[in-house]
Design a protein around this motif. Sequence first.
Motif, short mmCIF file in Angstrom:
data_model
loop_
_atom_site.label_atom_id
_atom_site.label_comp_id
_atom_site.label_asym_id
_atom_site.label_seq_id
_atom_site.Cartn_x
_atom_site.Cartn_y
_atom_site.Cartn_z
N GLU A 3 38.70 32.46 86.75
CA GLU A 3 38.61 31.52 87.85
C GLU A 3 38.48 32.28 89.16
O GLU A 3 39.21 33.24 89.40
N CYS A 4 37.52 31.84 90.00
CA CYS A 4 37.35 32.44 91.31
C CYS A 4 36.44 31.53 92.14
O CYS A 4 35.85 30.60 91.61
N ASP A 5 36.34 31.83 93.43
CA ASP A 5 35.44 31.10 94.31
C ASP A 5 34.04 31.64 94.09
O ASP A 5 33.70 32.73 94.53
N ILE A 6 33.22 30.90 93.39
CA ILE A 6 31.89 31.35 92.99
C ILE A 6 30.97 31.55 94.20
O ILE A 6 29.96 32.24 94.11
N ALA A 7 31.33 31.00 95.34
CA ALA A 7 30.53 31.17 96.55
C ALA A 7 30.85 32.47 97.27
O ALA A 7 30.18 32.84 98.22
N ASP A 8 31.85 33.19 96.81
CA ASP A 8 32.29 34.44 97.44
C ASP A 8 31.96 35.61 96.51
O ASP A 8 32.67 35.87 95.54
N SER A 9 30.89 36.33 96.82
CA SER A 9 30.41 37.39 95.94
C SER A 9 31.45 38.48 95.71
O SER A 9 31.60 38.98 94.60
N ALA A 10 32.19 38.83 96.75
CA ALA A 10 33.23 39.86 96.60
C ALA A 10 34.35 39.38 95.66
O ALA A 10 34.85 40.15 94.84
N ALA A 11 34.72 38.11 95.78
CA ALA A 11 35.75 37.55 94.90
C ALA A 11 35.25 37.51 93.46
O ALA A 11 36.02 37.79 92.52
N ALA A 13 32.99 39.56 92.09
CA ALA A 13 32.96 40.94 91.59
C ALA A 13 34.36 41.40 91.18
O ALA A 13 34.54 42.00 90.13
N LYS A 14 35.35 41.10 92.01
CA LYS A 14 36.73 41.50 91.72
C LYS A 14 37.25 40.80 90.47
O LYS A 14 37.85 41.42 89.59
N ALA A 15 37.01 39.50 90.38
CA ALA A 15 37.50 38.73 89.23
C ALA A 15 36.82 39.17 87.94
O ALA A 15 37.48 39.30 86.90
N PHE A 19 38.81 40.78 84.84
CA PHE A 19 38.76 40.07 83.56
C PHE A 19 38.18 40.97 82.47
O PHE A 19 38.70 41.01 81.35
N ALA A 20 37.13 41.70 82.78
CA ALA A 20 36.50 42.58 81.79
C ALA A 20 37.47 43.68 81.36
O ALA A 20 37.52 44.05 80.18
N GLU A 21 38.24 44.21 82.31
CA GLU A 21 39.25 45.22 81.98
C GLU A 21 40.31 44.67 81.03
O GLU A 21 40.71 45.33 80.07
N GLN A 22 40.76 43.45 81.30
CA GLN A 22 41.82 42.84 80.50
C GLN A 22 41.36 42.48 79.09
O GLN A 22 42.14 42.52 78.15
N THR A 23 40.08 42.12 78.96
CA THR A 23 39.60 41.61 77.67
C THR A 23 38.71 42.58 76.92
O THR A 23 38.36 42.31 75.77
N ILE A 59 23.43 29.03 94.16
CA ILE A 59 23.53 30.47 94.31
C ILE A 59 24.69 31.04 93.50
O ILE A 59 24.62 32.14 92.96
N GLY A 60 25.77 30.29 93.37
CA GLY A 60 26.96 30.78 92.70
C GLY A 60 26.73 31.25 91.27
O GLY A 60 27.23 32.30 90.87
N GLY A 61 25.98 30.49 90.50
CA GLY A 61 25.69 30.89 89.11
C GLY A 61 24.92 32.19 89.03
O GLY A 61 25.15 33.02 88.16
N MET A 62 23.98 32.37 89.97
CA MET A 62 23.21 33.60 90.01
C MET A 62 24.11 34.79 90.36
O MET A 62 24.02 35.85 89.75
N VAL A 63 25.00 34.60 91.33
CA VAL A 63 25.92 35.67 91.72
C VAL A 63 26.83 36.04 90.55
O VAL A 63 27.06 37.22 90.27
N LEU A 64 27.33 35.05 89.85
CA LEU A 64 28.19 35.30 88.70
C LEU A 64 27.43 36.09 87.63
O LEU A 64 27.92 37.10 87.12
N ALA A 65 26.22 35.65 87.31
CA ALA A 65 25.41 36.36 86.31
C ALA A 65 25.09 37.78 86.76
O ALA A 65 25.11 38.71 85.96
#
Length: 81
Positions: A3-11, A13-15, A19-23, A59-65
Amino acid sequence: MLECDIADSAAVAKAVGSFAEQTGGIDLLVANAGIASRGRSVADTDPDEVERLLRTHAIGGMVLAKHIVPAMRSLDRGDIV
């Protein structure tokens, strides 16, 4: 679940990194972020409101991908819904 603010690219990237480290990696992305408009007519809608909607829905989905796909490419399989 991530979960994160998908409109915030820095958030994002951090999330994603956390998440990748944990899983151990991300092999499935279900991009289902969404927000509602404030229900005003076009004449009464501030351009910032439209920008907020576009950042989330378009834009959010593109940033997430963008933050997930590079690592996903190293896996045997990765899916985006």
